[in-house]
Design an enzyme around this catalytic site. Sequence first.
Site, PDB file in Angstrom:
ATOM      1  N   ARG A  53       0.780  -1.142  -0.006  1.00  0.00           N
ATOM      2  CA  ARG A  53      -0.079  -0.040   0.124  1.00  0.00           C
ATOM      3  C   ARG A  53       0.947   1.131   0.028  1.00  0.00           C
ATOM      4  O   ARG A  53       1.599   1.443   0.866  1.00  0.00           O
ATOM      5  CB  ARG A  53      -0.939  -0.045   1.225  1.00  0.00           C
ATOM      6  CG  ARG A  53      -1.916   0.848   1.075  1.00  0.00           C
ATOM      7  CD  ARG A  53      -2.819   1.219   2.408  1.00  0.00           C
ATOM      8  NE  ARG A  53      -2.021   1.848   3.452  1.00  0.00           N
ATOM      9  CZ  ARG A  53      -1.836   1.503   4.600  1.00  0.00           C
ATOM     10  NH1 ARG A  53      -2.169   0.312   5.003  1.00  0.00           N
ATOM     11  NH2 ARG A  53      -1.015   2.216   5.430  1.00  0.00           N
ATOM     12  N   GLU A  61       4.703   6.976   2.523  1.00  0.00           N
ATOM     13  CA  GLU A  61       5.851   5.755   2.327  1.00  0.00           C
ATOM     14  C   GLU A  61       5.025   4.741   1.559  1.00  0.00           C
ATOM     15  O   GLU A  61       3.784   4.788   1.185  1.00  0.00           O
ATOM     16  CB  GLU A  61       5.962   5.182   3.806  1.00  0.00           C
ATOM     17  CG  GLU A  61       4.530   4.761   4.456  1.00  0.00           C
ATOM     18  CD  GLU A  61       4.487   4.297   5.894  1.00  0.00           C
ATOM     19  OE1 GLU A  61       5.630   3.917   6.029  1.00  0.00           O
ATOM     20  OE2 GLU A  61       3.729   4.167   6.614  1.00  0.00           O
ATOM     21  N   ASN A  91       4.257   0.894   1.950  1.00  0.00           N
ATOM     22  CA  ASN A  91       4.301  -0.402   2.940  1.00  0.00           C
ATOM     23  C   ASN A  91       4.324  -1.551   2.125  1.00  0.00           C
ATOM     24  O   ASN A  91       3.476  -1.804   1.156  1.00  0.00           O
ATOM     25  CB  ASN A  91       3.104  -0.293   3.789  1.00  0.00           C
ATOM     26  CG  ASN A  91       2.824   1.179   4.489  1.00  0.00           C
ATOM     27  OD1 ASN A  91       3.658   0.869   5.559  1.00  0.00           O
ATOM     28  ND2 ASN A  91       2.111   1.942   4.204  1.00  0.00           N
ATOM     29  N   SER A 105      -2.483  -2.797   6.381  1.00  0.00           N
ATOM     30  CA  SER A 105      -4.042  -2.849   6.663  1.00  0.00           C
ATOM     31  C   SER A 105      -5.218  -2.582   5.992  1.00  0.00           C
ATOM     32  O   SER A 105      -4.912  -1.385   5.194  1.00  0.00           O
ATOM     33  CB  SER A 105      -4.315  -2.167   8.229  1.00  0.00           C
ATOM     34  OG  SER A 105      -3.248  -2.644   9.102  1.00  0.00           O
ATOM     35  N   LYS A 127      12.081   2.691   5.648  1.00  0.00           N
ATOM     36  CA  LYS A 127      12.101   4.199   5.394  1.00  0.00           C
ATOM     37  C   LYS A 127      13.564   4.828   4.957  1.00  0.00           C
ATOM     38  O   LYS A 127      13.644   5.457   4.323  1.00  0.00           O
ATOM     39  CB  LYS A 127      11.512   4.747   6.480  1.00  0.00           C
ATOM     40  CG  LYS A 127      10.159   4.790   6.856  1.00  0.00           C
ATOM     41  CD  LYS A 127       9.525   5.238   8.249  1.00  0.00           C
ATOM     42  CE  LYS A 127       8.000   4.847   8.213  1.00  0.00           C
ATOM     43  NZ  LYS A 127       7.727   3.852   7.996  1.00  0.00           N
ATOM     44  N   LYS A 177      11.906   9.953  11.348  1.00  0.00           N
ATOM     45  CA  LYS A 177      11.228   8.806  11.161  1.00  0.00           C
ATOM     46  C   LYS A 177      12.249   7.615  11.370  1.00  0.00           C
ATOM     47  O   LYS A 177      13.115   7.532  10.903  1.00  0.00           O
ATOM     48  CB  LYS A 177      10.614   8.455   9.845  1.00  0.00           C
ATOM     49  CG  LYS A 177       9.481   9.488   9.283  1.00  0.00           C
ATOM     50  CD  LYS A 177       8.941   9.128   8.170  1.00  0.00           C
ATOM     51  CE  LYS A 177       7.467   9.805   7.960  1.00  0.00           C
ATOM     52  NZ  LYS A 177       6.864   9.275   6.544  1.00  0.00           N
ATOM     53  N   GLU A 204       7.342   0.457  11.569  1.00  0.00           N
ATOM     54  CA  GLU A 204       5.992   0.192  10.971  1.00  0.00           C
ATOM     55  C   GLU A 204       5.032   0.018  12.102  1.00  0.00           C
ATOM     56  O   GLU A 204       5.137   0.036  12.997  1.00  0.00           O
ATOM     57  CB  GLU A 204       5.943  -0.925   9.939  1.00  0.00           C
ATOM     58  CG  GLU A 204       6.625  -0.875   8.833  1.00  0.00           C
ATOM     59  CD  GLU A 204       6.358   0.156   7.794  1.00  0.00           C
ATOM     60  OE1 GLU A 204       5.242   0.618   8.033  1.00  0.00           O
ATOM     61  OE2 GLU A 204       7.307   0.754   7.296  1.00  0.00           O
ATOM     62  N   ARG A 242      -7.628   7.587   4.779  1.00  0.00           N
ATOM     63  CA  ARG A 242      -7.525   7.685   6.161  1.00  0.00           C
ATOM     64  C   ARG A 242      -7.710   9.407   6.531  1.00  0.00           C
ATOM     65  O   ARG A 242      -7.080   9.857   5.930  1.00  0.00           O
ATOM     66  CB  ARG A 242      -6.416   6.931   7.059  1.00  0.00           C
ATOM     67  CG  ARG A 242      -6.512   5.623   7.062  1.00  0.00           C
ATOM     68  CD  ARG A 242      -5.361   4.997   7.544  1.00  0.00           C
ATOM     69  NE  ARG A 242      -4.227   5.071   6.789  1.00  0.00           N
ATOM     70  CZ  ARG A 242      -2.720   5.042   7.120  1.00  0.00           C
ATOM     71  NH1 ARG A 242      -2.563   4.843   8.281  1.00  0.00           N
ATOM     72  NH2 ARG A 242      -1.871   5.183   6.025  1.00  0.00           N
TER      73      ARG A 242
HETATM   74  N1  HGS Z   1      -2.971  -5.082  13.642  1.00  0.00           N
HETATM   75  C1  HGS Z   1      -2.342  -5.073  12.367  1.00  0.00           C
HETATM   76  C2  HGS Z   1      -1.721  -3.802  11.907  1.00  0.00           C
HETATM   77  C3  HGS Z   1      -0.714  -3.633  11.023  1.00  0.00           C
HETATM   78  C4  HGS Z   1      -0.112  -2.227  10.552  1.00  0.00           C
HETATM   79  O1  HGS Z   1      -0.044  -1.554  11.405  1.00  0.00           O
HETATM   80  N2  HGS Z   1       0.011  -2.046   9.199  1.00  0.00           N
HETATM   81  C5  HGS Z   1       0.595  -0.924   8.824  1.00  0.00           C
HETATM   82  C6  HGS Z   1       1.718  -1.025   7.643  1.00  0.00           C
HETATM   83  S1  HGS Z   1       3.023  -2.066   8.362  1.00  0.00           S
HETATM   84  C7  HGS Z   1      -0.648  -0.166   8.182  1.00  0.00           C
HETATM   85  O2  HGS Z   1      -1.191  -0.400   7.475  1.00  0.00           O
HETATM   86  N3  HGS Z   1      -0.979   1.172   9.088  1.00  0.00           N
HETATM   87  C8  HGS Z   1      -1.879   1.769   8.493  1.00  0.00           C
HETATM   88  C9  HGS Z   1      -3.337   1.162   9.411  1.00  0.00           C
HETATM   89  C10 HGS Z   1      -3.670   2.434  10.492  1.00  0.00           C
HETATM   90  O3  HGS Z   1      -3.736   3.377  10.066  1.00  0.00           O
HETATM   91  O4  HGS Z   1      -3.896   1.830  11.625  1.00  0.00           O
HETATM   92  C11 HGS Z   1      -2.988  -5.521  11.135  1.00  0.00           C
HETATM   93  O5  HGS Z   1      -4.092  -4.918  10.760  1.00  0.00           O
HETATM   94  O6  HGS Z   1      -2.898  -6.556  10.746  1.00  0.00           O
HETATM   95 MG    MG Z   2       3.902   2.316   7.398  1.00  0.00          MG
END
Ligand code: HGS
Ligand code: MG
Length: 550
Positions: A153, A169, A171, A176, A384, A438, A442, A526
Amino acid sequence: INSPPNCGSGSIPEIKTTQQKSFVKNPMSDPHTIDSGLLQKLVYDALVWSSLHGLVVGDRNVQRSGSIPGVGLVHAPIALLPYSFPESHWKQACELAPIFNELVDRVSLDGKFLQDTLSRTKKVDAFTSRLLDIHSRMLQIGKKEDIRLGLHRSDYMLDENTNLLLQIELNTISCSFSGLSCLVSELHRSLLSQYKEHLGIDFGRIPKNNSAIKFAEVLAKAWMEYNNPSAVVMVVVQPEERNMYDQHWLSATLTERYPFCITTDSSGIGIQDSIPWLVLLPCQMDGIQFHLIPSNGKKLNFVLINTHNVRTIRKTLAEIDAQGKTLSDGTLVVDGETVAVIYFRAGYAPNDYPSESEWKARLLMEESVAIKCPSISYHLTGTKKVQQELAKPNVLERFLDNKDDIAKLQACFAGLWSLDDSNAVKNAIEQPGAFVMKPQREGGGNNIYGDEVKETLVRLQKEGSEEEAAAYILMQRIFPKDFPTLLVREGICYKEQAISELGIFSSYLRNKEKVIVSEQCGYLMRTKVSSSNEGGVAAGFAVLDSLYLT
Ligand SMILES: N[C@H](CCC(=O)N[C@@H](CS)C(=O)NCCC(=O)O)C(=O)O
Ligand SMILES: [Mg+2]
């Protein structure tokens, strides 16, 4: 409107506001002008829709909500109406997806580049160091990942001053909300069509969002490439996971929609012969007869037989260490199940490795022939520090051939510097508000903003510790325009000023030289209160939103 007036049956959602009423006709440009009666109906219907359609998360106030499905559910935090976004920038973001896919794959193959780029981080960041150790081990044993699967993403913000779409960034692990974000788009389309007369907004301007189906489809295609119908997809999860429904949406879509219909002709060709045109068809077509006439003109008759469900299992890293082993041919077997695909939804943060057991599990998986999503190389490519290195002049040229593609990527790069760049450090100390510091982390909640940037940089200078400096990168802070929005969290609607971050999901599947899938797979919007530095839905700052193209 601070206390909800009672109206008829039952209590209605409360609406809190901190804004003075402003009279603007078009609700999309200022939803705060929607009259309270209509607003309460919108909120009520949005909450019902979310509950009925699985747009839910575990409730942080309910103890077992992260471990027992169906216990302690609450609707996902959502924006009530979609976020207006210029169509030109939307198209630009979608166009970048396959280019970033290619970049990740190319960079991941350059083991020396990854080790060199992260070599100083390795000295000061124990977590990244452990990842690099696993990567080194794979290089030593000459491990090859012929089949490579990425579910990425790429996150962007639209900078108000420059009107540039700038990447926050990329990912490459545990991205998620591919399961829930498509539901938010459906929710908004449903609300806007239901309240068309009142709001006069064309729901057709909300782009279709197929994130869950597309991610499930590429997981199914990877499973097919592994070519063992009894093998499973293993989701690596955290012991407590309140976002489990976002994950279950993928598993359920994978199982319900892609039980494998394999094709076999009268001569009994089956999945084992990996027919190149083998297709994914919804299982409702079971028993259908059809024929294909491939290029050699030899007509093949087929009947669809619904033989396999692509099953998934959920395991924590500790469980994988306890229940997993690899056979002599590298096959990964966990709890008696042969694993075709490993989909990481944990393992991206130090907290996921509380003991050596979790690291042993990560190594066991990496050494196996199971298809990793992501592999250790894909994981490191998403750090990063690598992002900052790739933004340097003449680096992309090492990995991509197409000059236009390179230019398109560079056009969305924000300012990125290492702390060796004394000029950047000087500017950041003078204007800390214009930068973000940063670490290589993650999962949200780790970045440094505002005066703390200055304090941290001055401290690092005083200590003269070149070392610790390598743990961070400096990035230009991006300032999107803030706008009035309606956020609904735990049944309460808040009138706020907010900013938004667009995440574009993309999938990449390759087997040796053949790129089987490389495409944009829907989006995540978001939206967070503009006063808060950190984003993150799981972290409790942002809500799930969708897009309204302007
Ligand atoms: N609990 C784990 C969370 C996994 C997670 O934090 N992923 C990062 C990228 S690494 C991410 O996408 N962050 C944006 C989501 C947000 O805004 O909360 C899951 O859902 O599997
Ligand atoms: Mg991230």
